[in-house]
Scaffold this motif. Structure first.
Motif, PDB file in Angstrom:
ATOM      1  N   LEU A  55     -16.549  44.288 -28.132  1.00  0.00           N
ATOM      2  CA  LEU A  55     -17.698  43.417 -27.963  1.00  0.00           C
ATOM      3  C   LEU A  55     -18.881  44.107 -28.612  1.00  0.00           C
ATOM      4  O   LEU A  55     -19.108  45.303 -28.378  1.00  0.00           O
ATOM      5  CB  LEU A  55     -17.966  43.176 -26.468  1.00  0.00           C
ATOM      6  N   SER A  79     -20.648  33.866 -26.467  1.00  0.00           N
ATOM      7  CA  SER A  79     -20.291  35.249 -26.835  1.00  0.00           C
ATOM      8  C   SER A  79     -19.252  35.252 -27.946  1.00  0.00           C
ATOM      9  O   SER A  79     -18.078  35.597 -27.728  1.00  0.00           O
ATOM     10  CB  SER A  79     -19.758  35.995 -25.601  1.00  0.00           C
ATOM     11  N   ASN A 129     -18.897  37.247 -30.335  1.00  0.00           N
ATOM     12  CA  ASN A 129     -18.459  38.599 -30.711  1.00  0.00           C
ATOM     13  C   ASN A 129     -17.717  39.327 -29.597  1.00  0.00           C
ATOM     14  O   ASN A 129     -17.466  40.521 -29.698  1.00  0.00           O
ATOM     15  CB  ASN A 129     -19.674  39.441 -31.130  1.00  0.00           C
ATOM     16  N   ASP A 130     -17.402  38.595 -28.528  1.00  0.00           N
ATOM     17  CA  ASP A 130     -16.703  39.198 -27.386  1.00  0.00           C
ATOM     18  C   ASP A 130     -15.210  38.932 -27.529  1.00  0.00           C
ATOM     19  O   ASP A 130     -14.757  37.799 -27.351  1.00  0.00           O
ATOM     20  CB  ASP A 130     -17.243  38.609 -26.082  1.00  0.00           C
ATOM     21  N   ASP A 131     -14.452  39.999 -27.848  1.00  0.00           N
ATOM     22  CA  ASP A 131     -13.005  39.845 -27.995  1.00  0.00           C
ATOM     23  C   ASP A 131     -12.290  39.751 -26.658  1.00  0.00           C
ATOM     24  O   ASP A 131     -11.087  39.471 -26.606  1.00  0.00           O
ATOM     25  CB  ASP A 131     -12.428  41.042 -28.766  1.00  0.00           C
TER      26      ASP A 131
END
Length: 883
Positions: A47, A358, A360-362
């Motif tokens: 993240l 979000s 970019n939050d894996d």
């Protein structure tokens, strides 16, 4: 500032050749010295969020993993992370929340935005290290000793949770003096500033926890405990310190077993056998939640109940272990939990997350699937989504409706530590920006530039941090980079729905004064036994008062036998290691658990024996006085004149003093009494016996002087008797004076003769002087007896020799009997024996010598005349002639 050089792909290289070489050897990674180098590895999930200054974060988002077999005939498969941790994900969100809160705060880092890059370590060492390198080098492949970002400085790294992972990270970050702040790594090894100069933590070292746990066990009286620990740095270090603290506190470890983490069953079957076979009721567990869960499952299968579990902070508030299925095993658990703080607005932040917000939050997609039991549609799983076994995630699910540990904002213990770690970095940066050139802490008073500062410069501000934010986040570190130890003591109690809940029952504060570090509310604790009584866990029952602990050969010190104290000794504490003697003036009671004053014994006037002897002595002293009165009143008749009046008067006076001197032996022995009583007794009796000897000599002289041509006429006067009395008495006086000068009597306290008594008596000093005094009296009495015996056949009317013979015979009989009786008695009875001898001998003298004459004077007055006396003489002569 440090010089930099351009490296591959425009990366900047910090010129640390030795550090780069060490890192390359450590990681078995080549230094990226030429353009086109590539490190082949799988991509890392994480993240990220951009900012003017970046922070790194390493979190254990997954708490289990799967290892794949590696035969190197094909590309090795990466370790698979399994079991998404909802509580761990809330830790990650705490970093996001703190960063957003700081960015919105106009008073902290104004006009500067904090960014972050967070990776999942999955509790795997090389994943922690790989994530650290990724954070340090920036986007793309991690290139050791290079930073390939957009010239954005790195403030530091928050993480990891596990001590072994943090140690690996700290060795790398320490090469560059890059700040690292862990929120959950408590291994004491990390306190070594030589090895880990840039490491900080917002959790206390296990040194404090181990001491606190030892105090907890001592508080409840548990001296026989089992010990389980993970086979990693956290478990083994914590267990070792605890074991030392237990030994120092007088407790013993019944068994110590390691939870083998690289085995799927965690060595559970062996550990369960050890637990069942041990008599220890209390078991301390230094383990992580992930390490302990398989073991607890096996305990449920084997019905391991009746034990009290003591939890370290790593699992003291574990949501995974507090499920209803484990309640029979873990109810009553007592643990040290990280102190919880307040994070206003955090719950709202947790419920506001959404995949659309979000990008970019894996982790959020995985979280959504695990939390709501659905699957996101992808091209990959399109073919399997219609098998009616899964449902599609719509994105309309409400996070606020979840009943998981993620949404439990009340349990923000580790979460709060993450929150404080982020604030530590931010406040350090804030102080760095507030520096004014000329007043800076660095050489020549310069300040660091927030856009291009060196990691060691930020370390200075973190080490000197002594501030608190407006929402109450207190931040400061000691010389080892640690915060003061403060733990909540929690008790696992069964909640309304059957699941376990953590109830705070006390605190441990290492900064409190000695004796007040541990505070426990005993009434709030629910024990696994169901009662309010504290369960016992000892190898041997406590030795009660009056007993001492005798070690059993080959057993720990906590296993012992209880042996009664020897005679004359006590133990006034339970589990006494030895018995102690009482002071000289005290002795043990019947139970031998305390000393009581000894009875002080002496012949007193108040006790029956003393009263009786006093009365007899006083009454006895009246007899010579009465006889003296009779003699004075009837001094003219011949029977009194014939008995030598002056000697009779002196003898009666000395007999009165003989009776009265016995009173000096009664009462408390004072120094004056001890000096006088034996001397007075010896001199008075010497005077008395001397008078009798003089009387006897004068009788013999008187009858023999009437013979014709007798040479004894010149000795018939009274002068001879006075000389005899004076010489015989003065010899006794001389003996007593020598006694007083050489070794006078003195008061003494005899504590050895009779148990429980202090015999207060007069020590005669030189005992031989006492016996010489008695021997002298015996000599005088013997001489008197012999002389009187030889004169017994003289005419009765004028002869006292027969009465003196009987009196001396009685006198000698009393004192000869006195010697063995005196030597065989002790204490006040020895004194009473001497008084009895004095009274008896005095009574025998007055009875045998004076009572017959008093009888004639008072009851046979016709015989108390010259005619009567002469008639007796003629009658006796005629009687002899007839015979």
């Amino acid at each position: 500032m440090e010089a930099v050089a351009r490296g591959p792909a425009g990366c900047r290289q910090t010129l640390h050749p030795k550090a780069a070489l060490s890192l390359a050897l450590l990681l078995l990674l080549p230094a990226a010295a030429a353009s086109g180098c590539q490190l082949r590895r799988p991509g890392l999930v994480g993240l990220s969020r951009d900012g003017d200054v970046m922070m790194g974060g390493i979190f254990t988002v997954h708490h289990d993993r799967e290892y794949h077999e590696t035969n190197f005939t094909e590309r090795p498969a990466p370790i698979t992370c399994q079991r998404f941790g909802f509580q761990y994900y809330s830790w990650l969100q705490a970093m996001v929340f703190a960063t957003e809160e700081i960015n919105q705060n106009p008073y902290i880092l104004p006009n500067i935005t904090l960014g972050f890059r967070i990776h999942d370590s999955c509790t795997i060492l090389h994943r922690s290290l790989e994530g650290t390198l990724q954070i340090m080098t920036g986007p793309g492949e991690p290139t050791p000793n290079y930073r390939c970002g957009k010239n954005i400085p790195l403030a530091g790294v928050v993480g990891d949770a596990v001590s072994s992972c943090s140690i690996m990270m700290a060795r790398v970050l320490g090469l560059y003096k890059q700040p690292q702040i862990s929120y959950s790594s408590s291994s004491p090894l990390l306190s070594d500033r030589n090895q880990f100069p840039s490491f900080f933590r917002t959790i206390s070292s296990d040194d404090f926890q181990s001491r606190g746990l030892a105090q907890l066990l001592k508080h409840f009286g548990w001296t026989w405990v089992g010990l389980l620990a993970d086979d990693d740095d956290y478990g083994q270090q914590g267990a070792h310190i605890l074991q030392q603290e237990l030994l120092n506190a007088g407790a013993c470890v019944a068994f110590s077993e390691s939870i083998i983490l690289n085995r799927a069953d965690r060595n559970a079957f062996h550990i369960i056998d050890v637990i069942k076979s041990s008599t220890a009721k209390v078991i301390v567990i230094f383990s992580s939640e992930a390490g302990l869960t398989p073991l607890v499952k096996e305990m449920v299968n084997h019905n391991v109940t009746g034990k009290i579990w003591i939890a370290s902070e790593a699992w003291a508030t574990s949501p995974l272990l507090s499920m209803e299925s484990y309640s029979d095993i873990l109810t009553g658990t007592i643990g040290f939990a990280i102190h919880s703080g307040e994070m206003p607005g955090f719950k709202e932040h947790l419920t506001s997350i959404h995949p659309s917000r979000s990008p970019n939050d894996d982790f959020i997609l995985k979280f959504w699937e695990e939390a709501f039991g659905c699957k996101w549609w992808t091209q990959k799983n399109n073919s399997s989504i219609w098998d009616n076994t899964s449902k599609l995630c719509t994105g309309n699910e409400k996070v606020s409706s979840l009943q998981t540990s993620y949404i439990d904002a009340t349990n923000v213990r580790v979460t709060y530590n993450v929150y404080r770690a982020v604030y530590a970095l931010a406040l350090g940066l804030h102080n760095l920006t507030a520096c004014k050139n000329g007043n800076g802490p660095f050489r020549q008073g310069i300040c660091a530039n927030i856009a291009n500062f060196a990691p060691w410069q930020l370390l200075y501000y973190i080490k000197t941090l002594r501030v608190s934010s407006e929402i109450g986040v207190k931040l400061f570190f000691n010389e080892n980079g640690e915060v003061p130890a403060w733990y909540d003591i929690v008790n696992w109690q069964e909640g309304p729905g059957g699941a376990l809940q953590y109830v705070t029952v006390g605190t441990y504060d290492s900064s409190a004064p000695d004796g007040h570090t541990l505070t426990i509310n005993m009434t709030s604790i629910h024990w696994t036994t169901g009662g309010t009584q504290v369960p016992s866990s000892v190898c041997s029952p406590a030795c009660q008062l009056g007993y001492w602990k005798a070690a059993i050969k080959g057993k720990p010190i906590c296993c012992f036998l209880c042996v009664p104290c020897p005679a004359g000794e006590i133990s006034n504490t339970t589990n006494s290691a030895e018995c102690s003697k009482c002071p000289w003036n005290e002795w043990p009671n019947a139970k031998q658990d305390r000393c009581i004053p000894k009875t002080v014994e002496f012949l007193s006037y108040g006790e029956p024996l003393g009263t009786t002897l006093t009365a007899v002595s006083n009454l006895g002293s009246l007899m010579p006085v009465a006889v003296l009165g009779v003699y004075i009143h009837y001094r003219k008749p011949p029977i009194v004149k014939a008995s030598n009046c002056n000697l009779s008067y002196l003898l009666l006076l000395s007999l009165t003093l003989c009776f009265l001197c016995s009173l000096m032996f009664i009462g408390y022995p004072t120094p004056e009494k001890c000096l006088i009583r034996q001397m007075a007794f010896g001199i008075i009796f010497a005077l008395c016996v001397s008078c009798i000897l003089a009387k006897t000599i004068m009788v013999v002289i008187a009858f023999n002087a009437t013979k014709p041509n007798s040479n004894l006429r010149r000795w018939a006067g009274p002068h001879l008797s006075y000389v005899v009395i004076s010489v015989c008495t003065l010899l006794q006086v001389a003996l007593c004076v020598i006694w007083l000068l050489c070794s006078p009597p003195f008061p003494d306290q005899d504590i050895h003769t009779q148990t429980g008594k202090i015999i207060v008596q007069c020590n005669e000093g030189a005992s031989i002087a006492f016996w010489c005094m008695l021997a002298y009296l015996g000599l005088l009495a013997t001489i008197s007896f012999i002389v009187a015996f030889l004169a017994r056949k003289l005419p009765d009317s004028f002869n006292e020799a027969k009465f003196i013979t009987f009196s001396m015979l009685a006198f000698l009989s009393v004192w000869v009997s006195f010697i063995p009786a005196y030597l065989s008695t002790k204490g006040k009875y020895m004194v009473a024996m001497e008084i009895f001898a004095i009274i008896s001998s005095s009574s025998s003298l007055i009875s045998c010598i004076f009572f017959p004459k008093c009888y004639i004077i008072l009851l046979r007055p016709e015989m108390n005349s010259k005619k009567g006396l002469l008639g007796r003489v003629v009658g006796n002569i005629n009687k002899d002639k007839v015979i």
